[in-house]
Motif scaffolding. Sequence first.
Motif, PDB file in Angstrom:
ATOM      1  N   ILE A 162       0.862  -1.177   0.000  1.00  0.00           N
ATOM      2  CA  ILE A 162       0.000   0.000   0.000  1.00  0.00           C
ATOM      3  C   ILE A 162       0.898   1.227   0.000  1.00  0.00           C
ATOM      4  CG2 ILE A 162      -1.727   1.298   1.301  1.00  0.00           C
ATOM      5  CD1 ILE A 162      -2.838  -1.390   2.273  1.00  0.00           C
ATOM      6  N   ASP A 163       0.660   2.139  -0.956  1.00  0.00           N
ATOM      7  CA  ASP A 163       1.495   3.345  -1.059  1.00  0.00           C
ATOM      8  C   ASP A 163       0.960   4.470  -0.179  1.00  0.00           C
ATOM      9  OD1 ASP A 163      -0.646   4.484  -2.455  1.00  0.00           O
ATOM     10  OD2 ASP A 163       0.435   4.686  -4.351  1.00  0.00           O
ATOM     11  N   GLU A 164       1.584   5.644  -0.307  1.00  0.00           N
ATOM     12  CA  GLU A 164       1.216   6.804   0.528  1.00  0.00           C
ATOM     13  C   GLU A 164      -0.204   7.306   0.267  1.00  0.00           C
ATOM     14  OE1 GLU A 164       3.219   8.022  -3.204  1.00  0.00           O
ATOM     15  OE2 GLU A 164       3.931   6.767  -1.557  1.00  0.00           O
ATOM     16  N   ASP A 165      -0.766   6.971  -0.889  1.00  0.00           N
ATOM     17  CA  ASP A 165      -2.151   7.357  -1.203  1.00  0.00           C
ATOM     18  C   ASP A 165      -3.150   6.257  -0.819  1.00  0.00           C
ATOM     19  OD1 ASP A 165      -1.321   9.799  -2.334  1.00  0.00           O
ATOM     20  OD2 ASP A 165      -0.940   8.824  -4.269  1.00  0.00           O
ATOM     21  N   GLN A 166      -2.649   5.246  -0.132  1.00  0.00           N
ATOM     22  CA  GLN A 166      -3.461   4.099   0.297  1.00  0.00           C
ATOM     23  C   GLN A 166      -3.953   3.260  -0.878  1.00  0.00           C
ATOM     24  OE1 GLN A 166      -3.458   3.492   3.729  1.00  0.00           O
ATOM     25  NE2 GLN A 166      -2.041   5.180   3.486  1.00  0.00           N
ATOM     26  N   ASP A 167      -3.180   3.240  -1.953  1.00  0.00           N
ATOM     27  CA  ASP A 167      -3.492   2.420  -3.122  1.00  0.00           C
ATOM     28  C   ASP A 167      -2.567   1.214  -3.149  1.00  0.00           C
ATOM     29  OD1 ASP A 167      -5.453   4.146  -4.299  1.00  0.00           O
ATOM     30  OD2 ASP A 167      -3.837   5.438  -5.016  1.00  0.00           O
ATOM     31  N   TYR A 168      -3.054   0.120  -3.727  1.00  0.00           N
ATOM     32  CA  TYR A 168      -2.206  -1.053  -3.924  1.00  0.00           C
ATOM     33  C   TYR A 168      -1.319  -0.832  -5.142  1.00  0.00           C
ATOM     34  CZ  TYR A 168      -4.577  -3.994  -0.494  1.00  0.00           C
ATOM     35  OH  TYR A 168      -5.066  -4.532   0.670  1.00  0.00           O
ATOM     36  N   VAL A 169      -0.023  -1.032  -4.967  1.00  0.00           N
ATOM     37  CA  VAL A 169       0.960  -0.921  -6.046  1.00  0.00           C
ATOM     38  C   VAL A 169       1.938  -2.093  -5.910  1.00  0.00           C
ATOM     39  CG1 VAL A 169       0.800   1.603  -6.245  1.00  0.00           C
ATOM     40  CG2 VAL A 169       2.460   0.594  -4.670  1.00  0.00           C
ATOM     41  N   LEU A 170       2.753  -2.310  -6.916  1.00  0.00           N
ATOM     42  CA  LEU A 170       3.760  -3.370  -6.859  1.00  0.00           C
ATOM     43  C   LEU A 170       4.767  -3.097  -5.750  1.00  0.00           C
ATOM     44  CD1 LEU A 170       4.529  -3.887 -10.651  1.00  0.00           C
ATOM     45  CD2 LEU A 170       3.346  -5.489  -9.135  1.00  0.00           C
ATOM     46  N   GLN A 171       5.271  -4.159  -5.156  1.00  0.00           N
ATOM     47  CA  GLN A 171       6.287  -4.014  -4.106  1.00  0.00           C
ATOM     48  C   GLN A 171       7.593  -3.469  -4.663  1.00  0.00           C
ATOM     49  OE1 GLN A 171       6.767  -7.776  -2.092  1.00  0.00           O
ATOM     50  NE2 GLN A 171       4.653  -7.783  -1.358  1.00  0.00           N
ATOM     51  N   SER A 172       7.866  -3.776  -5.942  1.00  0.00           N
ATOM     52  CA  SER A 172       9.126  -3.317  -6.531  1.00  0.00           C
ATOM     53  C   SER A 172       8.990  -3.173  -8.045  1.00  0.00           C
ATOM     54  CB  SER A 172      10.252  -4.299  -6.199  1.00  0.00           C
ATOM     55  OG  SER A 172       9.959  -5.565  -6.756  1.00  0.00           O
ATOM     56  N   VAL A 173       9.894  -2.429  -8.614  1.00  0.00           N
ATOM     57  CA  VAL A 173      10.015  -2.322 -10.070  1.00  0.00           C
ATOM     58  C   VAL A 173      11.445  -2.718 -10.424  1.00  0.00           C
ATOM     59  CG1 VAL A 173       8.227  -0.583 -10.449  1.00  0.00           C
ATOM     60  CG2 VAL A 173      10.535   0.170  -9.945  1.00  0.00           C
ATOM     61  N   PRO A 174      11.696  -3.244 -11.598  1.00  0.00           N
ATOM     62  CA  PRO A 174      10.763  -3.477 -12.686  1.00  0.00           C
ATOM     63  C   PRO A 174       9.639  -4.431 -12.272  1.00  0.00           C
ATOM     64  CG  PRO A 174      12.973  -4.321 -13.238  1.00  0.00           C
ATOM     65  CD  PRO A 174      13.039  -3.736 -11.887  1.00  0.00           C
ATOM     66  N   CYS A 175       8.586  -4.392 -13.051  1.00  0.00           N
ATOM     67  CA  CYS A 175       7.407  -5.208 -12.767  1.00  0.00           C
ATOM     68  C   CYS A 175       7.786  -6.687 -12.712  1.00  0.00           C
ATOM     69  CB  CYS A 175       6.350  -4.978 -13.851  1.00  0.00           C
ATOM     70  SG  CYS A 175       4.862  -5.980 -13.577  1.00  0.00           S
ATOM     71  N   THR A 176       7.285  -7.338 -11.707  1.00  0.00           N
ATOM     72  CA  THR A 176       7.494  -8.771 -11.494  1.00  0.00           C
ATOM     73  C   THR A 176       7.041  -9.602 -12.694  1.00  0.00           C
ATOM     74  OG1 THR A 176       6.900  -8.304  -9.214  1.00  0.00           O
ATOM     75  CG2 THR A 176       6.985 -10.610  -9.831  1.00  0.00           C
ATOM     76  N   PHE A 177       6.053  -9.100 -13.409  1.00  0.00           N
ATOM     77  CA  PHE A 177       5.439  -9.870 -14.484  1.00  0.00           C
ATOM     78  C   PHE A 177       6.053  -9.590 -15.857  1.00  0.00           C
ATOM     79  CE2 PHE A 177       2.309  -9.175 -11.102  1.00  0.00           C
ATOM     80  CZ  PHE A 177       2.173 -10.495 -10.681  1.00  0.00           C
ATOM     81  N   LEU A 178       7.109  -8.789 -15.880  1.00  0.00           N
ATOM     82  CA  LEU A 178       7.810  -8.473 -17.133  1.00  0.00           C
ATOM     83  C   LEU A 178       8.890  -9.522 -17.377  1.00  0.00           C
ATOM     84  CD1 LEU A 178       8.095  -6.256 -19.367  1.00  0.00           C
ATOM     85  CD2 LEU A 178       9.911  -5.291 -17.950  1.00  0.00           C
ATOM     86  N   ASP A 179       8.893 -10.115 -18.569  1.00  0.00           N
ATOM     87  CA  ASP A 179       9.914 -11.130 -18.851  1.00  0.00           C
ATOM     88  C   ASP A 179      11.106 -10.519 -19.593  1.00  0.00           C
ATOM     89  OD1 ASP A 179       9.377 -11.032 -21.625  1.00  0.00           O
ATOM     90  OD2 ASP A 179       8.151 -12.854 -21.606  1.00  0.00           O
ATOM     91  N   ASN A 180      12.077 -11.343 -19.935  1.00  0.00           N
ATOM     92  CA  ASN A 180      13.322 -10.879 -20.581  1.00  0.00           C
ATOM     93  C   ASN A 180      13.114 -10.306 -21.970  1.00  0.00           C
ATOM     94  OD1 ASN A 180      14.756 -11.650 -18.344  1.00  0.00           O
ATOM     95  ND2 ASN A 180      15.335 -13.647 -19.181  1.00  0.00           N
ATOM     96  N   GLU A 181      11.976 -10.600 -22.594  1.00  0.00           N
ATOM     97  CA  GLU A 181      11.680 -10.101 -23.945  1.00  0.00           C
ATOM     98  C   GLU A 181      10.762  -8.881 -23.896  1.00  0.00           C
ATOM     99  OE1 GLU A 181      11.831 -13.608 -26.479  1.00  0.00           O
ATOM    100  OE2 GLU A 181      13.641 -13.134 -25.353  1.00  0.00           O
ATOM    101  N   ASN A 182      10.606  -8.297 -22.714  1.00  0.00           N
ATOM    102  CA  ASN A 182       9.719  -7.145 -22.484  1.00  0.00           C
ATOM    103  C   ASN A 182       8.246  -7.486 -22.631  1.00  0.00           C
ATOM    104  OD1 ASN A 182      11.808  -5.426 -21.884  1.00  0.00           O
ATOM    105  ND2 ASN A 182      11.933  -4.562 -23.934  1.00  0.00           N
ATOM    106  N   ALA A 183       7.900  -8.753 -22.524  1.00  0.00           N
ATOM    107  CA  ALA A 183       6.498  -9.166 -22.603  1.00  0.00           C
ATOM    108  C   ALA A 183       5.945  -9.334 -21.191  1.00  0.00           C
ATOM    109  CB  ALA A 183       6.372 -10.464 -23.385  1.00  0.00           C
ATOM    110  N   CYS A 184       4.653  -9.174 -21.080  1.00  0.00           N
ATOM    111  CA  CYS A 184       3.962  -9.264 -19.799  1.00  0.00           C
ATOM    112  C   CYS A 184       3.380 -10.669 -19.633  1.00  0.00           C
ATOM    113  CB  CYS A 184       2.849  -8.222 -19.756  1.00  0.00           C
ATOM    114  SG  CYS A 184       1.830  -8.299 -18.274  1.00  0.00           S
ATOM    115  N   SER A 185       3.726 -11.332 -18.547  1.00  0.00           N
ATOM    116  CA  SER A 185       3.239 -12.696 -18.326  1.00  0.00           C
ATOM    117  C   SER A 185       1.764 -12.738 -17.914  1.00  0.00           C
ATOM    118  CB  SER A 185       4.100 -13.403 -17.280  1.00  0.00           C
ATOM    119  OG  SER A 185       3.988 -12.760 -16.024  1.00  0.00           O
ATOM    120  N   ILE A 186       1.185 -11.583 -17.569  1.00  0.00           N
ATOM    121  CA  ILE A 186      -0.245 -11.534 -17.230  1.00  0.00           C
ATOM    122  C   ILE A 186      -0.987 -10.582 -18.182  1.00  0.00           C
ATOM    123  CG2 ILE A 186       0.070 -12.192 -14.802  1.00  0.00           C
ATOM    124  CD1 ILE A 186      -0.330  -9.127 -14.152  1.00  0.00           C
TER     125      ILE A 186
END
Length: 164
Positions: free
Chosen positions: A91-115
């Motif tokens: 939860i960020d400072e605006d009380q919104d859910y955001v990723l724990q870290s970047v780069p996005c966990t769902f980004l693969d080595n080819e810059n494609a999104c696994s979800i």
Amino acid sequence: MKHIINALPKEAKDKHIENKKYFDKLKKKTPKNLDYIMQEIHESEFKKTNCLQCANCCKTTGPLFTTADIERVSKHLKQKQQQFISQFLKIDEDQDYVLQSVPCTFLDNENACSIYEVRPKACREFPHTGRKKFQQISDLTLKNVAICPAAFNIVEEMKKRLPL
């Protein structure tokens, strides 16, 4: 593409004051056909732009996850919502859910999104330049021109097509 991405923050910073003034004028005197023109510019830019060559948005910023996003993605990953939240979100400072870290966990080595099929609304709409009532998100657009080469190009084209 890498040199474009590396130069983007400086170019966006150099144009920031000009763009801020432009968007302030746009809010005060919004052209009637703004949504139509923005949609046209947006579509034209994304005919030339391949996001898989860049993915800078996924590498440098994290999307906001709505309740519907959490439900959809956790179901896709066959996880309980709370498990998904604790594994991937904070939860960020605006009380919104955001990723724990970047780069996005769902980004693969080819810059494609696994979800990709179930990605968050914020990802589906990024850089938000094709939306209606575009003038209402000028602050967001000013941030996005430093992240997204397409957003930068769209704003530059917009200033040419709609001089204020």
